[in-house]
Design an enzyme around this catalytic site. Sequence first.
Site, mmCIF file in Angstrom:
data_model
loop_
_atom_site.group_PDB
_atom_site.id
_atom_site.type_symbol
_atom_site.label_atom_id
_atom_site.label_comp_id
_atom_site.label_asym_id
_atom_site.label_seq_id
_atom_site.Cartn_x
_atom_site.Cartn_y
_atom_site.Cartn_z
ATOM 1 N N ASP A 199 0.837 -1.191 0.000
ATOM 2 C CA ASP A 199 0.000 0.000 0.000
ATOM 3 C C ASP A 199 0.883 1.256 0.000
ATOM 4 O O ASP A 199 1.861 1.330 0.753
ATOM 5 C CB ASP A 199 -0.861 -0.032 1.270
ATOM 6 C CG ASP A 199 -1.905 1.054 1.319
ATOM 7 O OD1 ASP A 199 -2.779 1.052 0.444
ATOM 8 O OD2 ASP A 199 -1.851 1.903 2.231
ATOM 9 N N GLU B 248 1.528 -0.698 -5.094
ATOM 10 C CA GLU B 248 0.585 0.359 -5.436
ATOM 11 C C GLU B 248 1.422 1.626 -5.379
ATOM 12 O O GLU B 248 1.661 2.186 -4.314
ATOM 13 C CB GLU B 248 -0.556 0.454 -4.419
ATOM 14 C CG GLU B 248 -1.557 1.531 -4.811
ATOM 15 C CD GLU B 248 -2.047 2.416 -3.669
ATOM 16 O OE1 GLU B 248 -3.039 3.123 -3.874
ATOM 17 O OE2 GLU B 248 -1.453 2.435 -2.590
#
Length: 544
Positions: A213, A278
């Site tokens: 993330d 990401e």
Amino acid sequence: MTSATTPTPRPADDDWWRSAVVYQVYVRSFADANSDGVGDLQGIRQRLPYLRDLGVDALWLTPFYTSPQVDAGYDVADYRNVDPLFGNLTDFDEMITDAHALGLRIIVDMVPNHTSSAHPWFAAALAAGPGSPERERYLFADGKGEQGELPPNDWESIFGGPAWTRVVDGQWYLHLFDPAQPDLNWRHPEVRAEFEDILRFWLDRGVDGFRIDVAHGMIKAEGLPDVGFNSMTTGQRQSELLGKGRLPYFDQDEVHDIYRAWRPILDSYPGGRMAVAEAWAETPQRLARYIGPDELHQAFSFDFLDATWSADSFRKVIDTALAESTIVGAPTTWVLSNHDRQRHVTRYGDGEVGLRRARAAALLMFALPGCAYVYQGEELGLPEVLDLPDELRQDPAFRRTGESRDGCRVPIPWGGELPPYGFGPGGSELSWLPAPATWRSLSVAAQTGISGSTLELYRTALRIRHEHPALAEVGGITWLETEPGVLAFRRVAGDTELTCVVNISGADVTVSGHGRPVVASADLTERGDGHVLPVDAAAWFERR
Ligand code: GLC
């Protein structure tokens, strides 16, 4: 450390991720086994056969760790445990054991940029006060102005408003997202050591990979320099630069040191453990720096997700992404939707048009070399739910910016006549977000075995993708001459070839000379020695 069950041995194919189809499970919205209206790990476990039959290779599970759920679990209070909302560690072990037995790999989300404000480290930092070693693990700073009443710099939260919050003793702490998500100080050795240990904790439990993330965010420019503008001063939000420009809190060169330390950890486990970033970077070239043999395995191509419904737009993005992947020796990672973005049925025009295009886009994506990520529900052709009542919206960004990601997070319709369409067991009526009445005909049960349904289209395409020698190759594609607005490319293995044709031209086109059609997103009709491919449709043709 809690004892882990012995992971089931995986097939010895360390490169599985290069061509895998990964299904993103948004845990709270996938399947609810305990009738509380929120999806859970046992719900996933019960639906594993569905995912095997769909034909995906792996699942990416969004965060299920202990969390106050301010940002739907992206605010983690304990990285080594399961939130009771989703189950417990035994449920996780049972789920992964069953997944592996069915040949499905499991990728979990890792959230290293920030913890929850409920994390013991943050509580200790608040208690210990300014200048303490406990504060060093986060990014605390004194404010500007005579009394320190102004934030330390002009940085803005991605969720809107200042990226700094002041605590009672007068210091400020940085949070690039919600105030309940304080950013960690990744220049601190304890932070690095802790996350390396967390990676090992889940690798020991048998996970096959991690989705990282905010992978571009952990290192902030030295001295925390101003950006120079924000929505308060010029009206322009800093987040508008995401993927387009440089910000002092994103994509700093030093972040790569972290991944160079993580890669040997992943490589020390058998079976091809991987990580997908990401990451948002200014250019595809900078994005490519996250992947390679000494860093991460993949980075989502958000340019593909952002491509508009035009042949030129897709072609440009595909060519750039493939060129970058050739340079770094890692395959491209295609994605059309996820839990942060409006579903692509709606982005492509919504209603019937949007669905037609989304089905065609799926055939485009699955014919490309590399790895493809499917966001839960896209195999059902689910649109964005645009009319959720404001009081039900839970995205923390909504209160600050008016923008909400809840519309792509509505629970999956599994079957039955009434909302929430089998999300929970035995006719449970609870679901944390309501499903629209129009979803009755989009449920898994309503589409299973129905020829031409989106679900059966996905199943057929994924079966061919697995079986077809030309699609098994990780090599490149050959673009074919076409009329304007039509994309056509070929993949070849020996004397077998597969051609994907996508018609974005606005008029029907006749396709011939590529062999027999094996799957199409809309009905083809024969004409002469070819086939008519309707507007906004795609088809695969093969020659052996
Ligand atoms: C990522 C997640 C998003 C989350 C944010 C903060 O962008 O995908 O859902 O809100 O990080 O963790």
